[in-house]
Design an enzyme around this catalytic site. Sequence first.
Site, PDB file in Angstrom:
ATOM      1  N   GLY A 287       0.826  -1.203   0.000  1.00 13.13           N
ATOM      2  CA  GLY A 287       0.000   0.000   0.000  1.00 13.13           C
ATOM      3  C   GLY A 287       0.861   1.253   0.000  1.00 13.13           C
TER       4      GLY A 287
ATOM      5  CD  GLN B 166       0.108   3.451   3.121  1.00 12.68           C
ATOM      6  OE1 GLN B 166      -0.995   3.349   2.590  1.00 12.68           O
ATOM      7  NE2 GLN B 166       0.772   2.398   3.562  1.00 12.68           N
TER       8      GLN B 166
ATOM      9  CG  ASP C 172       2.219  -0.696  10.261  1.00 16.05           C
ATOM     10  OD1 ASP C 172       1.044  -0.777   9.867  1.00 16.05           O
ATOM     11  OD2 ASP C 172       3.092  -0.063   9.644  1.00 16.05           O
TER      12      ASP C 172
ATOM     13  CE  LYS D 126      -2.877   0.598   8.753  1.00 13.31           C
ATOM     14  NZ  LYS D 126      -2.171   1.722   8.141  1.00 13.31           N
TER      15      LYS D 126
HETATM   16  C1  S3P Z   1       3.144   3.779   6.147  1.00 14.09           C
HETATM   17  C2  S3P Z   1       2.037   4.295   6.718  1.00 14.09           C
HETATM   18  C3  S3P Z   1       1.025   3.497   7.432  1.00 14.09           C
HETATM   19  C4  S3P Z   1       1.551   2.124   7.789  1.00 14.09           C
HETATM   20  C5  S3P Z   1       2.282   1.490   6.643  1.00 14.09           C
HETATM   21  C6  S3P Z   1       3.474   2.344   6.252  1.00 14.09           C
HETATM   22  C7  S3P Z   1       4.076   4.677   5.430  1.00 14.09           C
HETATM   23  O1  S3P Z   1      -0.108   3.343   6.620  1.00 14.09           O
HETATM   24  O2  S3P Z   1       0.492   1.285   8.196  1.00 14.09           O
HETATM   25  O3  S3P Z   1       2.749   0.209   6.981  1.00 14.09           O
HETATM   26  O4  S3P Z   1       5.224   4.267   5.149  1.00 14.09           O
HETATM   27  O5  S3P Z   1       3.680   5.812   5.143  1.00 14.09           O
HETATM   28  P1  S3P Z   1      -1.275   4.462   6.576  1.00 14.09           P
HETATM   29  O6  S3P Z   1      -0.727   5.687   6.000  1.00 14.09           O
HETATM   30  O7  S3P Z   1      -2.362   3.872   5.707  1.00 14.09           O
HETATM   31  O8  S3P Z   1      -1.716   4.603   8.001  1.00 14.09           O
END
Ligand code: S3P
Length: 450
Positions: free
Chosen positions: A101, A176, A327, A354
């Site tokens: 993701g 993200q 996480d 997730k």
């Molecule tokens: C991440 C942000 C988190 C996290 C993912 C890594 C990142 O997700 O759960 O493993 O590197 O920006 P979300 O932005 O959806 O919370």
Amino acid sequence: MSGHGTPIPMTSRPCGPLKGEAHVPGDKSISHRSLILGALAVGETRIQGLLEGEDVLDTAKAMRAFGAEVTNHGGGSWSVHGVGVGGFAEPDTVIDCGNSGTGVRLIMGCMASSNITATFTGDASLNSRPMARVTDPIALFGAQSVGRAGGRLPMTIVGAADPVPVHYEVPMPSAQVKSAVLLAALNAPGQTVVIEKEATRDHTERMLAGFGAEISTEVTDAGRVITLTGQPELKAQDIVVPRDPSSAAFPVCAAVVTPGSDVLVPNIGLNPTRAGLFTTLREMGADLTYENEREEGGEPVADLRAKFSPDLKGIAVDPTRAASMIDEYPVLSVVAAFAAGDTVMKGVKELRVKESDRIDAMAKGLRANGVTVEEGDDWWVVKGLGHGNVPGGATCASQLDHRIAMSFMILGMAAQNPVSVDDGGPIATSFPIFERLMADLGARVERSES
Ligand code: S3P
């Protein structure tokens, strides 16, 4: 790629004390960003300690498809010859981000303000995750997107020919999404403002500043207000990736629940936007200490020492800490099973979107192993049985989610009976050396017959 491969069933058996040093791999979030910002910079970015997990390798491939020259020199040493902000070429293949993701959302962001078109896909897990959270804000820059029902991958993004800067309040706590907007803003003229109500990991902001972008963050009553001036010339950097606190969580929690253990996990990045688990463990009575605290590359770093903690107690986890340990809830729920009393986790709706629905995946597996779990839309409670009282003995579905698979392997180390997962393959996305590292400490994690 794990999502398309043959399942790898794994079993973790009750084991003796875990002892020794656990050298966990580089930080996944920082590894993705090093490759992406390296690709958007001018000159050669050199990266040491890159996580060579499947997620990050997919991002490296994607950066090549957009025109950057990405070279693996061996031993975690990589270089990226960037194309400059706005210099992305149109890829001539579909961009497959596998399980990641972070990879797909950040890359969608950074191509959204260029006059190119790209199509993205992933494995079954990634193709079921919501992407409107990125396509909505990049539409404000002028990008268009066409995907499957519910805003799912596969999806094509047509980047904006004449991007405009935006003012965007991120509707959910998501680094993200924040990062996708900031990366899109790089190629828009003028100032983009991004507001987040709750602080999420700030690696993108720190790294953009390091690459020479004009970026500032102000903490106000409305939250963190981040202002980025578009069309900078990013200058190539030398980056040393700190080791991943989210991977460190596994040997740390394993040591805390396994009798007689004493494990040192050196050089862990302890950026406050990432370190919530360790504060929570200490509140539960875990014997966890920071040794050799220092600063490296602008990030706080320490060696973590975790010891078996026989008197863990359940607590109400501070919900304002959720983003800094998002996480780590799956493995925290395993520690909670060995604590006395209830561990209450609130304000964690994001866990449902997730790599899997992590509340559902952990609740089902914990219940199968004799632990009572209650849940609602954005909360869950694990009813701890106390040390020595967790039955174990069941096989759990990892649901294409690395952190679910590793969490159940930790459960098996201190339960009364072995615990299995149907597929440990996804572990390679973030922690390819997990089995060897745990075995070296004394764990009995093995691939089982399918
Ligand atoms: C991440 C942000 C988190 C996290 C993912 C890594 C990142 O997700 O759960 O493993 O590197 O920006 P979300 O932005 O959806 O919370």
